[in-house]
Design an enzyme around this catalytic site. Sequence first.
Site, PDB file in Angstrom:
ATOM      1  N   GLY A 156       0.853  -1.198   0.000  1.00  0.00           N
ATOM      2  CA  GLY A 156       0.000   0.000   0.000  1.00  0.00           C
ATOM      3  C   GLY A 156       0.884   1.241   0.000  1.00  0.00           C
ATOM      4  O   GLY A 156       2.029   1.197  -0.460  1.00  0.00           O
ATOM      5  N   ARG A 157       0.349   2.315   0.575  1.00  0.00           N
ATOM      6  CA  ARG A 157       1.094   3.579   0.541  1.00  0.00           C
ATOM      7  C   ARG A 157       2.440   3.455   1.249  1.00  0.00           C
ATOM      8  O   ARG A 157       3.466   3.912   0.747  1.00  0.00           O
ATOM      9  CB  ARG A 157       0.295   4.673   1.244  1.00  0.00           C
ATOM     10  CG  ARG A 157      -1.078   4.936   0.671  1.00  0.00           C
ATOM     11  CD  ARG A 157      -1.766   5.922   1.609  1.00  0.00           C
ATOM     12  NE  ARG A 157      -3.158   6.119   1.304  1.00  0.00           N
ATOM     13  CZ  ARG A 157      -4.157   5.362   1.729  1.00  0.00           C
ATOM     14  NH1 ARG A 157      -3.909   4.309   2.496  1.00  0.00           N
ATOM     15  NH2 ARG A 157      -5.403   5.636   1.419  1.00  0.00           N
ATOM     16  N   ILE A 158       2.428   2.844   2.439  1.00  0.00           N
ATOM     17  CA  ILE A 158       3.673   2.766   3.217  1.00  0.00           C
ATOM     18  C   ILE A 158       4.642   1.776   2.559  1.00  0.00           C
ATOM     19  O   ILE A 158       5.845   2.035   2.463  1.00  0.00           O
ATOM     20  CB  ILE A 158       3.372   2.391   4.689  1.00  0.00           C
ATOM     21  CG1 ILE A 158       2.492   3.466   5.337  1.00  0.00           C
ATOM     22  CG2 ILE A 158       4.665   2.227   5.484  1.00  0.00           C
ATOM     23  CD1 ILE A 158       1.929   3.090   6.712  1.00  0.00           C
ATOM     24  N   ARG A 179      -2.513  -8.487  -2.393  1.00  0.00           N
ATOM     25  CA  ARG A 179      -3.684  -9.158  -2.965  1.00  0.00           C
ATOM     26  C   ARG A 179      -3.778  -8.868  -4.462  1.00  0.00           C
ATOM     27  O   ARG A 179      -4.014  -9.735  -5.266  1.00  0.00           O
ATOM     28  CB  ARG A 179      -4.959  -8.651  -2.279  1.00  0.00           C
ATOM     29  CG  ARG A 179      -5.439  -9.556  -1.186  1.00  0.00           C
ATOM     30  CD  ARG A 179      -6.654  -8.993  -0.573  1.00  0.00           C
ATOM     31  NE  ARG A 179      -6.498  -7.551  -0.366  1.00  0.00           N
ATOM     32  CZ  ARG A 179      -7.353  -6.778   0.279  1.00  0.00           C
ATOM     33  NH1 ARG A 179      -8.433  -7.296   0.775  1.00  0.00           N
ATOM     34  NH2 ARG A 179      -7.151  -5.488   0.448  1.00  0.00           N
ATOM     35  N   ILE A 238       6.345  -3.801  10.762  1.00  0.00           N
ATOM     36  CA  ILE A 238       5.760  -2.536  11.221  1.00  0.00           C
ATOM     37  C   ILE A 238       4.254  -2.545  10.943  1.00  0.00           C
ATOM     38  O   ILE A 238       3.623  -1.487  10.930  1.00  0.00           O
ATOM     39  CB  ILE A 238       6.420  -1.297  10.568  1.00  0.00           C
ATOM     40  CG1 ILE A 238       6.353  -1.373   9.035  1.00  0.00           C
ATOM     41  CG2 ILE A 238       7.839  -1.105  11.047  1.00  0.00           C
ATOM     42  CD1 ILE A 238       6.656  -0.036   8.362  1.00  0.00           C
ATOM     43  N   ALA A 239       3.700  -3.742  10.711  1.00  0.00           N
ATOM     44  CA  ALA A 239       2.273  -3.829  10.365  1.00  0.00           C
ATOM     45  C   ALA A 239       1.439  -3.851  11.645  1.00  0.00           C
ATOM     46  O   ALA A 239       1.046  -2.799  12.167  1.00  0.00           O
ATOM     47  CB  ALA A 239       2.022  -5.059   9.502  1.00  0.00           C
ATOM     48  N   ARG A 240       1.201  -5.003  12.173  1.00  0.00           N
ATOM     49  CA  ARG A 240       0.472  -5.174  13.425  1.00  0.00           C
ATOM     50  C   ARG A 240       0.928  -6.474  14.057  1.00  0.00           C
ATOM     51  O   ARG A 240       1.288  -7.425  13.336  1.00  0.00           O
ATOM     52  CB  ARG A 240      -1.039  -5.289  13.176  1.00  0.00           C
ATOM     53  CG  ARG A 240      -1.782  -3.961  13.030  1.00  0.00           C
ATOM     54  CD  ARG A 240      -1.903  -3.203  14.363  1.00  0.00           C
ATOM     55  NE  ARG A 240      -2.639  -1.962  14.253  1.00  0.00           N
ATOM     56  CZ  ARG A 240      -2.143  -0.775  13.926  1.00  0.00           C
ATOM     57  NH1 ARG A 240      -0.862  -0.647  13.649  1.00  0.00           N
ATOM     58  NH2 ARG A 240      -2.910   0.298  13.881  1.00  0.00           N
ATOM     59  N   GLU A 269       0.746  -6.791  22.498  1.00  0.00           N
ATOM     60  CA  GLU A 269       1.498  -5.647  23.012  1.00  0.00           C
ATOM     61  C   GLU A 269       0.629  -4.810  23.960  1.00  0.00           C
ATOM     62  O   GLU A 269      -0.596  -4.802  23.805  1.00  0.00           O
ATOM     63  CB  GLU A 269       2.010  -4.774  21.839  1.00  0.00           C
ATOM     64  CG  GLU A 269       0.912  -4.135  21.010  1.00  0.00           C
ATOM     65  CD  GLU A 269       1.457  -3.392  19.791  1.00  0.00           C
ATOM     66  OE1 GLU A 269       2.256  -3.950  19.026  1.00  0.00           O
ATOM     67  OE2 GLU A 269       1.045  -2.215  19.628  1.00  0.00           O
ATOM     68  N   HIS A 287       6.127   0.219  19.179  1.00  0.00           N
ATOM     69  CA  HIS A 287       5.058   0.676  18.271  1.00  0.00           C
ATOM     70  C   HIS A 287       5.152   2.196  18.051  1.00  0.00           C
ATOM     71  O   HIS A 287       4.225   2.939  18.392  1.00  0.00           O
ATOM     72  CB  HIS A 287       3.676   0.283  18.815  1.00  0.00           C
ATOM     73  CG  HIS A 287       2.612   0.286  17.752  1.00  0.00           C
ATOM     74  ND1 HIS A 287       1.512  -0.528  17.778  1.00  0.00           N
ATOM     75  CD2 HIS A 287       2.479   1.021  16.609  1.00  0.00           C
ATOM     76  CE1 HIS A 287       0.744  -0.296  16.723  1.00  0.00           C
ATOM     77  NE2 HIS A 287       1.319   0.641  15.991  1.00  0.00           N
ATOM     78  N   ILE A 288       6.281   2.604  17.473  1.00  0.00           N
ATOM     79  CA  ILE A 288       6.522   4.051  17.317  1.00  0.00           C
ATOM     80  C   ILE A 288       6.825   4.432  15.875  1.00  0.00           C
ATOM     81  O   ILE A 288       7.397   5.500  15.621  1.00  0.00           O
ATOM     82  CB  ILE A 288       7.696   4.518  18.217  1.00  0.00           C
ATOM     83  CG1 ILE A 288       8.950   3.664  17.967  1.00  0.00           C
ATOM     84  CG2 ILE A 288       7.301   4.507  19.687  1.00  0.00           C
ATOM     85  CD1 ILE A 288      10.228   4.296  18.481  1.00  0.00           C
TER      86      ILE A 288
END
Length: 327
Positions: A156-158, A179, A238-240, A269, A287-288
Amino acid sequence: MSRPAILVARYVLPELLDRLSQHFEVESNQADQLLSPSELIARLQGKRGAFITANEKIDAALLDACPDLRAVCTMAVGYNNIDLAACTARGIAVSNTPDVLTESTADFGFALMMAAARRVTESERFLRAGQWTHWTYGLMNGVDVHGATLGIFGMGRIGQAIARRGALGFGMKVIYHNRSRLSPDIEAPLGARWVDKDTLLREADHLVLVVPYSPAVHHAIGAAELARMKPTATLTNIARGGVVDDAALVDALRAQRIAAAALDVFEGEPKLHPGLLGLPNTVLTPHIASATGATRKAMADLAADNLIAILTGGTPPTVLNPEVLQR
Ligand code: DGY
């Protein structure tokens, strides 16, 4: 006419509270206490709007207990903490904060990937512990970033912003799995190639996870996937939390089935799998990825723009379920 009441669930800059107060009766939480689900429900009584972060869970039970709610605006791009379908079913508009955090988050993802590849935090811990006594040929040898193959899961964008850094700044070969395949005009300047997940795992020297969390990607990287990666590869998340099976990752790192991991997000977390803390080949951050002063402000401002527009009949810039505004 009385002004709608809203809850700002976490600390924001005082000037933003002033701005919101021009439109709403504002209940704030400048002490920044993390509210339990029951405290959140209690504070949302009579509120039409909720200004939240990725930490407040908005589920069907909470919505049923807060019948006045009409807007849920999170200052995060990820919204897996919000039951979007349940909000839509109840006519509650939901917004997130895409775009404004893309570049800062990509900077951090790239930094984590480099730190894992070049053992930056591991070597600093070594030095600070007084273990640096002499030069040796193999002292903290890592793996190269420049010219290596950058694998991106979730383009995606990131993901695209990370690909730009890799391709244009570091001469990396970019492969990605998504996808859907991106259009050639996005792929071509990056030299990016869509590959299936198996190829991504096998070919990436540095695999970066940026895929939005959904049950479909729960443990998308587990023992079987880690086993397919190169022993010299790094993994950056860095997703989740939950996209990676952290227990399987601990096993893989311990057995050196991959070289290193850099993680900004964790299952459960702020608790971490205890095995991660003891491993030298991990870079661990709380998570920063989007945390710069300017970006936090842009995120909060965008969440406020959405909240004001939704509750005053305007056009919210980044609403996720615009259909509820047509009703
Ligand atoms: C986001 O915006 O989703 C970041 O992960 C911060 O929570």
